[in-house]
Design a protein around this motif. Structure first.
Motif, PDB file in Angstrom:
ATOM      1  N   LEU A 179       0.866  -1.175   0.000  1.00  0.00           N
ATOM      2  CA  LEU A 179       0.000   0.000   0.000  1.00  0.00           C
ATOM      3  C   LEU A 179       0.902   1.224   0.000  1.00  0.00           C
ATOM      4  N   VAL A 180       0.648   2.134  -0.903  1.00  0.00           N
ATOM      5  CA  VAL A 180       1.495   3.314  -1.063  1.00  0.00           C
ATOM      6  C   VAL A 180       0.633   4.560  -0.916  1.00  0.00           C
ATOM      7  N   VAL A 181       1.060   5.448  -0.037  1.00  0.00           N
ATOM      8  CA  VAL A 181       0.369   6.721   0.161  1.00  0.00           C
ATOM      9  C   VAL A 181       1.399   7.823  -0.058  1.00  0.00           C
ATOM     10  N   VAL A 182       1.224   8.587  -1.134  1.00  0.00           N
ATOM     11  CA  VAL A 182       2.202   9.609  -1.497  1.00  0.00           C
ATOM     12  C   VAL A 182       1.512  10.941  -1.723  1.00  0.00           C
ATOM     13  N   GLU A 183       2.045  11.972  -1.074  1.00  0.00           N
ATOM     14  CA  GLU A 183       1.549  13.329  -1.284  1.00  0.00           C
ATOM     15  C   GLU A 183       2.493  14.066  -2.225  1.00  0.00           C
ATOM     16  N   VAL A 184       1.925  14.649  -3.283  1.00  0.00           N
ATOM     17  CA  VAL A 184       2.703  15.408  -4.266  1.00  0.00           C
ATOM     18  C   VAL A 184       1.967  16.722  -4.548  1.00  0.00           C
ATOM     19  N   PRO A 185       2.637  17.674  -5.212  1.00  0.00           N
ATOM     20  CA  PRO A 185       1.975  18.962  -5.456  1.00  0.00           C
ATOM     21  C   PRO A 185       0.696  18.849  -6.273  1.00  0.00           C
ATOM     22  N   VAL A 201      -1.970   2.197  -4.879  1.00  0.00           N
ATOM     23  CA  VAL A 201      -1.355   3.516  -4.718  1.00  0.00           C
ATOM     24  C   VAL A 201      -2.425   4.575  -4.483  1.00  0.00           C
ATOM     25  N   HIS A 202      -2.198   5.379  -3.451  1.00  0.00           N
ATOM     26  CA  HIS A 202      -3.071   6.517  -3.157  1.00  0.00           C
ATOM     27  C   HIS A 202      -2.258   7.792  -3.379  1.00  0.00           C
ATOM     28  N   TRP A 203      -2.545   8.504  -4.474  1.00  0.00           N
ATOM     29  CA  TRP A 203      -1.884   9.776  -4.748  1.00  0.00           C
ATOM     30  C   TRP A 203      -2.692  10.902  -4.102  1.00  0.00           C
ATOM     31  N   LEU A 204      -2.022  11.746  -3.347  1.00  0.00           N
ATOM     32  CA  LEU A 204      -2.655  12.883  -2.690  1.00  0.00           C
ATOM     33  C   LEU A 204      -2.103  14.164  -3.299  1.00  0.00           C
ATOM     34  N   HIS A 205      -2.975  15.027  -3.804  1.00  0.00           N
ATOM     35  CA  HIS A 205      -2.562  16.294  -4.421  1.00  0.00           C
ATOM     36  C   HIS A 205      -2.803  17.422  -3.426  1.00  0.00           C
ATOM     37  N   ARG A 206      -1.728  18.009  -2.913  1.00  0.00           N
ATOM     38  CA  ARG A 206      -1.892  18.979  -1.824  1.00  0.00           C
ATOM     39  C   ARG A 206      -2.243  20.379  -2.315  1.00  0.00           C
ATOM     40  N   GLY A 207      -1.940  20.733  -3.561  1.00  0.00           N
ATOM     41  CA  GLY A 207      -2.242  22.081  -4.017  1.00  0.00           C
ATOM     42  C   GLY A 207      -1.543  23.111  -3.151  1.00  0.00           C
ATOM     43  N   ASP A 208      -2.324  23.976  -2.510  1.00  0.00           N
ATOM     44  CA  ASP A 208      -1.760  25.029  -1.657  1.00  0.00           C
ATOM     45  C   ASP A 208      -1.671  24.622  -0.184  1.00  0.00           C
ATOM     46  N   ALA A 209      -2.025  23.398   0.139  1.00  0.00           N
ATOM     47  CA  ALA A 209      -1.954  22.943   1.537  1.00  0.00           C
ATOM     48  C   ALA A 209      -0.497  22.769   1.951  1.00  0.00           C
ATOM     49  N   PRO A 210      -0.185  22.862   3.245  1.00  0.00           N
ATOM     50  CA  PRO A 210       1.196  22.663   3.705  1.00  0.00           C
ATOM     51  C   PRO A 210       1.715  21.261   3.348  1.00  0.00           C
ATOM     52  N   GLU A 211       3.005  21.182   3.045  1.00  0.00           N
ATOM     53  CA  GLU A 211       3.605  19.905   2.685  1.00  0.00           C
ATOM     54  C   GLU A 211       3.432  18.879   3.797  1.00  0.00           C
TER      55      GLU A 211
END
Length: 277
Positions: A179-185, A201-211
């Motif tokens: 299981l992969v959880v990755v936060e990218v821009p 895979v769970h891709w998380l798009h943070r946009g303007d949220a803090p890293e």
């Protein structure tokens, strides 16, 4: 009655091992570069100094030394009995920790991937990297070897963790779940993550949220598989601390089954440390 599968599982060695390596400094030359994503640059280094290079774990890191003041090559420290020894009276070269993404002992090539975030000596150098330029490499000094035989592997991180996550997934074989959880821009920062394992895979798009701010909330919504598992997490220090705390206190995962690392810390420079208590 014990089934063959149960018998195999009962004799698996799931011992995590620490392996030490002799410390050596290496001067290497860039032979090519390639954008893996708009934010991630792969730099391939070559040199005779790689003849005895060893990287036994996806969790490894090398110290990368950068040229400064318009120099062609970085000034590398000598290796003394207690570690690196820098020349007295001279400024130390800028240095950062990076994952050995791929090593080819036949071609004597080493791949290192740089996040292009626009500031700092590493990102500035990588944005201008060209074949023929030089970098210095120290280490790895040791490896933290996590067996692939666990029933499942949870890999968590931001874009700085992608090189290690990508390498780990390539190491996992069939019959293993990841299981992969990755936060990218954003979506453009997603990259292929090939593996023989069964990967979710769970891709998380943070946009303007803090890293790193999306990682722990996302984990709360993910059900972990049954069986023996191992967690590896790396990224911004405060975010990974929250991830580790959630997994230990609310999911009941033993601390010995978690490897959590701070790859960077908001407001600080050159931070790389294992998160333990």
């Amino acid at each position: 009655m014990t089934t063959p599968t149960e018998a195999t599982h009962s004799i698996r060695d799931l011992t995590v091992q620490r392996v030490r390596h002799p410390l050596k400094m290496r001067m290497l030359r860039v032979v090519r570069t390639r954008l893996v994503s708009p934010q991630l640059l792969r730099v391939t280094l070559h040199g005779a100094d790689l003849a005895d290079f060893v990287s036994a774990s996806f969790d490894d890191h090398v110290k990368v030394f950068f040229p400064q003041g318009g120099a062609d090559r970085p000034d590398l420290p000598e290796v003394g009995p207690n570690g690196p020894v820098f020349a007295e009276g001279q400024p130390r070269p800028p240095a950062r920790d990076y994952t050995p993404r791929r090593y080819d002992p036949v071609a004597r090539e080493l791949d290192i991937e740089f996040v292009l975030h626009g500031d700092g000596p590493a990102s500035t150098w990588a944005a201008r990297a060209k074949p023929g330029q030089y970098l210095g490499i120290g280490g790895p000094r040791g490896s933290f070897v996590v067996p692939t035989a666990f029933d499942w592997h949870l890999l968590v991180g931001d874009e700085t963790a992608l090189p290690a996550i990508g390498r780990r997934l390539e190491e996992l074989g069939t019959g293993t779940r990841a299981l992969v959880v990755v936060e990218v821009p954003d979506a453009a920062a997603e990259i292929p993550l090939p593996s023989a394992a069964n990967v979710e895979v769970h891709w998380l798009h943070r946009g303007d949220a803090p890293e790193g701010s999306l990682l722990e909330p996302a984990l709360r919504k993910i059900a972990l598989p049954h069986g023996e598992g191992y967690v590896w997490a790396a990224g911004e220090s405060a975010a990974i601390k929250l991830v580790r705390q959630h997994l230990v206190t609310e999911r009941g995962i033993a601390k010995t089954r978690i490897r959590a690392s701070s790859y960077w810390k908001r407001g600080a420079a050159a931070v790389h440390e294992t998160l333990e208590d």
